[in-house]
Design a protein around this motif. Sequence first.
Motif, short mmCIF file in Angstrom:
data_model
loop_
_atom_site.label_atom_id
_atom_site.label_comp_id
_atom_site.label_asym_id
_atom_site.label_seq_id
_atom_site.Cartn_x
_atom_site.Cartn_y
_atom_site.Cartn_z
N LYS A 77 0.83 -1.21 0.00
CA LYS A 77 0.00 0.00 0.00
C LYS A 77 0.87 1.26 0.00
O LYS A 77 0.39 2.33 0.35
CB LYS A 77 -0.91 0.00 1.24
CG LYS A 77 -1.93 -1.12 1.25
CD LYS A 77 -2.75 -1.08 2.54
CE LYS A 77 -3.75 -2.22 2.60
NZ LYS A 77 -4.51 -2.23 3.87
N ILE A 78 2.10 1.10 -0.39
CA ILE A 78 3.08 2.18 -0.27
C ILE A 78 2.67 3.42 -1.05
O ILE A 78 2.09 3.33 -2.14
CB ILE A 78 4.47 1.68 -0.72
CG1 ILE A 78 5.56 2.58 -0.16
CG2 ILE A 78 4.56 1.53 -2.22
CD1 ILE A 78 6.95 1.99 -0.25
N ARG A 79 2.91 4.58 -0.44
CA ARG A 79 2.60 5.85 -1.10
C ARG A 79 3.90 6.61 -1.35
O ARG A 79 4.95 6.28 -0.79
CB ARG A 79 1.68 6.69 -0.20
CG ARG A 79 0.32 6.05 0.01
CD ARG A 79 -0.66 6.98 0.63
NE ARG A 79 -0.29 7.44 1.96
CZ ARG A 79 -1.10 8.09 2.78
NH1 ARG A 79 -2.33 8.36 2.37
NH2 ARG A 79 -0.71 8.47 3.97
N ASP A 80 3.82 7.61 -2.18
CA ASP A 80 5.00 8.41 -2.48
C ASP A 80 5.53 9.03 -1.19
O ASP A 80 4.78 9.44 -0.31
CB ASP A 80 4.67 9.50 -3.50
CG ASP A 80 4.39 8.92 -4.88
OD1 ASP A 80 4.58 7.70 -5.06
OD2 ASP A 80 3.97 9.67 -5.77
N TRP A 81 6.83 9.10 -1.11
CA TRP A 81 7.53 9.53 0.10
C TRP A 81 7.77 11.04 0.04
O TRP A 81 8.45 11.53 -0.85
CB TRP A 81 8.85 8.76 0.18
CG TRP A 81 9.76 9.09 1.34
CD1 TRP A 81 9.50 9.86 2.41
CD2 TRP A 81 11.11 8.61 1.50
NE1 TRP A 81 10.59 9.91 3.24
CE2 TRP A 81 11.59 9.15 2.71
CE3 TRP A 81 11.95 7.79 0.74
CZ2 TRP A 81 12.89 8.89 3.17
CZ3 TRP A 81 13.21 7.53 1.20
CH2 TRP A 81 13.68 8.07 2.41
N ASN A 82 7.21 11.74 1.02
CA ASN A 82 7.44 13.18 1.14
C ASN A 82 8.84 13.36 1.74
O ASN A 82 9.04 13.15 2.92
CB ASN A 82 6.36 13.80 2.04
CG ASN A 82 6.64 15.24 2.42
OD1 ASN A 82 6.20 15.71 3.44
ND2 ASN A 82 7.39 15.96 1.59
N ILE A 83 9.81 13.77 0.93
CA ILE A 83 11.21 13.80 1.37
C ILE A 83 11.69 15.19 1.78
O ILE A 83 12.86 15.36 2.17
CB ILE A 83 12.14 13.24 0.27
CG1 ILE A 83 11.97 14.03 -1.03
CG2 ILE A 83 11.89 11.76 0.06
CD1 ILE A 83 12.97 13.64 -2.11
N SER A 84 10.85 16.19 1.69
CA SER A 84 11.29 17.55 2.05
C SER A 84 10.81 17.93 3.45
O SER A 84 9.74 17.51 3.88
CB SER A 84 10.79 18.57 1.03
OG SER A 84 9.40 18.42 0.81
N ARG A 85 11.64 18.71 4.13
CA ARG A 85 11.31 19.18 5.47
C ARG A 85 11.62 20.67 5.56
O ARG A 85 12.65 21.13 5.06
CB ARG A 85 12.11 18.42 6.53
CG ARG A 85 11.81 16.92 6.58
CD ARG A 85 10.41 16.65 7.11
NE ARG A 85 10.12 15.23 7.19
CZ ARG A 85 9.52 14.52 6.25
NH1 ARG A 85 9.14 15.11 5.12
NH2 ARG A 85 9.27 13.24 6.42
N GLN A 86 10.75 21.40 6.24
CA GLN A 86 10.89 22.85 6.34
C GLN A 86 11.77 23.19 7.55
O GLN A 86 11.33 23.77 8.54
CB GLN A 86 9.52 23.51 6.43
CG GLN A 86 8.71 23.44 5.14
CD GLN A 86 8.39 22.02 4.70
OE1 GLN A 86 7.79 21.27 5.45
NE2 GLN A 86 8.79 21.66 3.48
N LEU A 87 13.02 22.80 7.44
CA LEU A 87 13.99 22.98 8.52
C LEU A 87 15.27 23.59 7.97
O LEU A 87 15.46 23.66 6.74
CB LEU A 87 14.30 21.63 9.18
CG LEU A 87 13.12 20.85 9.78
CD1 LEU A 87 13.51 19.42 10.03
CD2 LEU A 87 12.66 21.52 11.07
N TRP A 88 16.16 23.98 8.87
CA TRP A 88 17.47 24.48 8.45
C TRP A 88 18.56 23.44 8.69
O TRP A 88 19.59 23.45 8.04
CB TRP A 88 17.82 25.77 9.21
CG TRP A 88 17.02 26.95 8.73
CD1 TRP A 88 16.18 26.99 7.67
CD2 TRP A 88 17.02 28.25 9.31
NE1 TRP A 88 15.63 28.24 7.54
CE2 TRP A 88 16.12 29.04 8.53
CE3 TRP A 88 17.65 28.84 10.40
CZ2 TRP A 88 15.87 30.39 8.81
CZ3 TRP A 88 17.41 30.16 10.68
CH2 TRP A 88 16.53 30.93 9.89
N TRP A 89 18.34 22.58 9.67
CA TRP A 89 19.34 21.57 10.00
C TRP A 89 19.05 20.30 9.19
O TRP A 89 18.01 19.68 9.34
CB TRP A 89 19.30 21.27 11.49
CG TRP A 89 20.18 20.12 11.95
CD1 TRP A 89 19.77 18.99 12.57
CD2 TRP A 89 21.60 20.02 11.84
NE1 TRP A 89 20.84 18.18 12.88
CE2 TRP A 89 21.99 18.79 12.43
CE3 TRP A 89 22.60 20.84 11.30
CZ2 TRP A 89 23.31 18.37 12.49
CZ3 TRP A 89 23.91 20.42 11.36
CH2 TRP A 89 24.27 19.20 11.94
#
Length: 889
Positions: A398-410
């Motif tokens: 049931k795998i879904r696309d992986w959200n790989i972005s993060r709204q961080l600086w580190w």
Amino acid sequence: MDIIPIKYDPKYVEKKIYHHWMKGGYFGSYPDKDKIPYTILMPPPNITGILHIGHILNNTIQDILIRYARMKGYNTCWIPGTDHASIATEAKVVNLLKQQGLSKIIMGREKFLYHVLKWSKKHQNIILNQLKRLGCSCDWKRTQFTMSQGLSKSITKVFIDLYEKGYIYRGHHVVNWDTEAKTTLSDEEVIYKEQKGKLYHIKYQIEGEKNFVTIATTRPETIFGDTAICFHPDDIRYFHLKNKKVIVPIVNRVIPVIQDSYVDQNFGTGCLKITPAHDINDKNISDKHHLEVINIFNEDATINEKGLHYKGMDRFEVRKRVIKELFQLKSVVKIEENHNYKIGFSERTQSIVEQRLSLQWFLKMKKISIHAIDAVKNGEIQFHPSKFKKNYFQWMEKIRDWNISRQLWWGHRIPVYYYGKKNSDFVVAENFEIALKKARKKSKNKKLQSDQIKMETDVLDTWFSSWILPISVFNGIHHPYNREISYYYPTEDLVTGSDILFFWVARMIMAGFLFQKEKPFKNVYFTGIIRDSKNRKISKSLNNSPNTMNLIEKYGADAVRVGIMLRTNAGKDFHFDEKICLQGRNFSNKIWNAFRLIQSWKIKSKSDKTDISESSNIAFIWFENRFYYVLETFEKFFIKYKFNESLMILYKFIWNDFCSYFLEIIKSSGDFRSKYVYLNTVKWFENILKLLHPYMPFLSEEIWNLIQKRTSEEALIISSWPKKNSYNHDILVSFEKATEIVSQIRNIRNIKRIPYKRKLVLFTNSIIEKKCDSVILKLANLSKIVSIKKPVKGNFFSFLLGKDRYFLSEEKENIFFIKNKNDQDEIIDVIKIEREIKYFDNLLSRIRKNLSNDKYVKSVPKQILLKEKKKENDTLEKIAILKGYLRNQ
């Protein structure tokens, strides 16, 4: 000979021994074509604090595996490391700066990252030193950090390659939003908890009519994002609403009524409001029906301008005020109290997660999951325990696309550069120079300057760096066929928790086949989750872990390792109790005292095998057979990853067989020991230390070095594992029977309070333990063992083992046995005989007194007189027989 301390001091020994190992270079590894590699990649602990008890468990198991493999002759390579943990670390540093009156936003990215790097270096050192305190025999020169320059280059290359192959894309999706960290979260980073709340029934007026339709919602504040009302196509209650529209209260927006089979007819009123920007299921419905999508939340979960006069207010405050306004509009039908529903919390910040439409970077997963599914299905990768395969397949299918972005600086900054106002005005490149060239070419603007392009401010999900670790640690991304990765890859065993099966394990398997065309590891061992007394998972976020370094300081690393390993079982949770460390410490002391005993012996200058007792000879024969039986059983459990069972076998072998029986049997009454006894005792003790070493490395190495003077080439850590040998099962059965008899006799002594120094006599009709009689005599302190066929009843202590009955006499001089008229052995109790003689003497005296009385003789009938004379003769005969018994002894 060195003076052996009376008390084992783990603090002193562990520091000394670890220095000894480091100085000897025993942990290092280099490719060697003449040796088989055995590689483990450490799941890198987050640099957010100290190691918790789960880390101790995980790394103890890895150390056990690596030490065992090292002694088995493999070229072992254990790669340690730490993880930068984007969300958790940034949150920690932000809070730290806040306490100092500093703000991340005000100081800017560069200065903020300076503080994070300072934090990371400090905590990396703390964690690595703690791993050393535990005894981890890692190849420290290979230590990795997921934000290191080398790994960063690999991650950038992977992103670019996947983007160019069409796997990575940028798009609008409903994502999990951490309102405190102000970043997206994966589904696995959201912890759902059962809550009691309210279910609000709100009516929407049907356009052009005075009639209304009622919907039920737990989140009335999202009313500003409503773009449709929906009911199930089979729900006849709402057929009259087909092709109609309704008016959203407060907003007065006209929205369509639609039908979709997703709707649960039994929930609430069976009619839902659709808010596509703030619910993933609503978004799916919206995409099918081409609905408008309205985002009503700011990043901090306050309401934006779409919320009209509620703009800028917190979502939960808005909920209260919206309901109040709906009451004023007479739009509230009813409110159900104590409604059960689940709320998602951020695993990292514990804030309530908001689902929110956002423009993010995604990795397509469906295609790259195929090989990973097959590898586990066909057994190419083994799970221990195998029960986790079911969870794995369910998630993968049931795998879904992986959200790989993060709204961080580190974190690893996404290698994307924007040069225009359109969403498509960007290029993907490894640096500014290449990005500028690509941007000029794509925009067809040769005059585009570097200050006109801006790098993506988002960073990659932490797991995006971790999923390629089995490859990137050997520089396999840039050089897929280099010497190191060709030798060490795939790794052998991965030890991890089942809670990151999807975060990390599944993704590493996908990456292995995608980039290396090969599985990343052969086996995955899932530890159980350690829980506290309240049944909560022990974790940093809950701050409910005992201080692991305090435990090691108090009990010693070996004691903590043993305590935990005796409780753990693959994939099974267990509750932590400090008492398990006490058990480990007691075991350490038991072994140390056994060593001190052996070292205290005075050895005869000249002696050979003939210079030992029968019981000692039997003890050596038995112990040799017992050792090889234990070795076989130990390894049978060990290779099946049943580490607690293999340790328990060893624990009982040392505590009972070696200490309680073997050393007790060979103990001499004099001051001196046979040299043969000493040398053979040391030989078997050293073999025990080898089995013990993976579990208790410090204590075993210390005794190994003290018991004999050794060179650095003879360290226990690099000694050879004992080889299997045949054993005589009959000897083991006989000796076990003997120890059971001894145990029963000791129990009787305790119950009856018979001092051990008082010798006893054992009577038995069993012959199976005959060959071990000398052992029983010594361990039970018997004067003799008497074989009888059929004992008669007597004043004895008895016990039963199987079908065999045993009789125990408290005092040997009062007991003997005779052959009766049926040639059977009868037990004779001297005290009882003497009592009977006295009884018959008194009886004889009374009879004779009567017979010597003339008056009595003349007055009684002749028949009675004859009976009395016969009684006199019978009594005399009985007295003679009884006295005869005593004369014959």
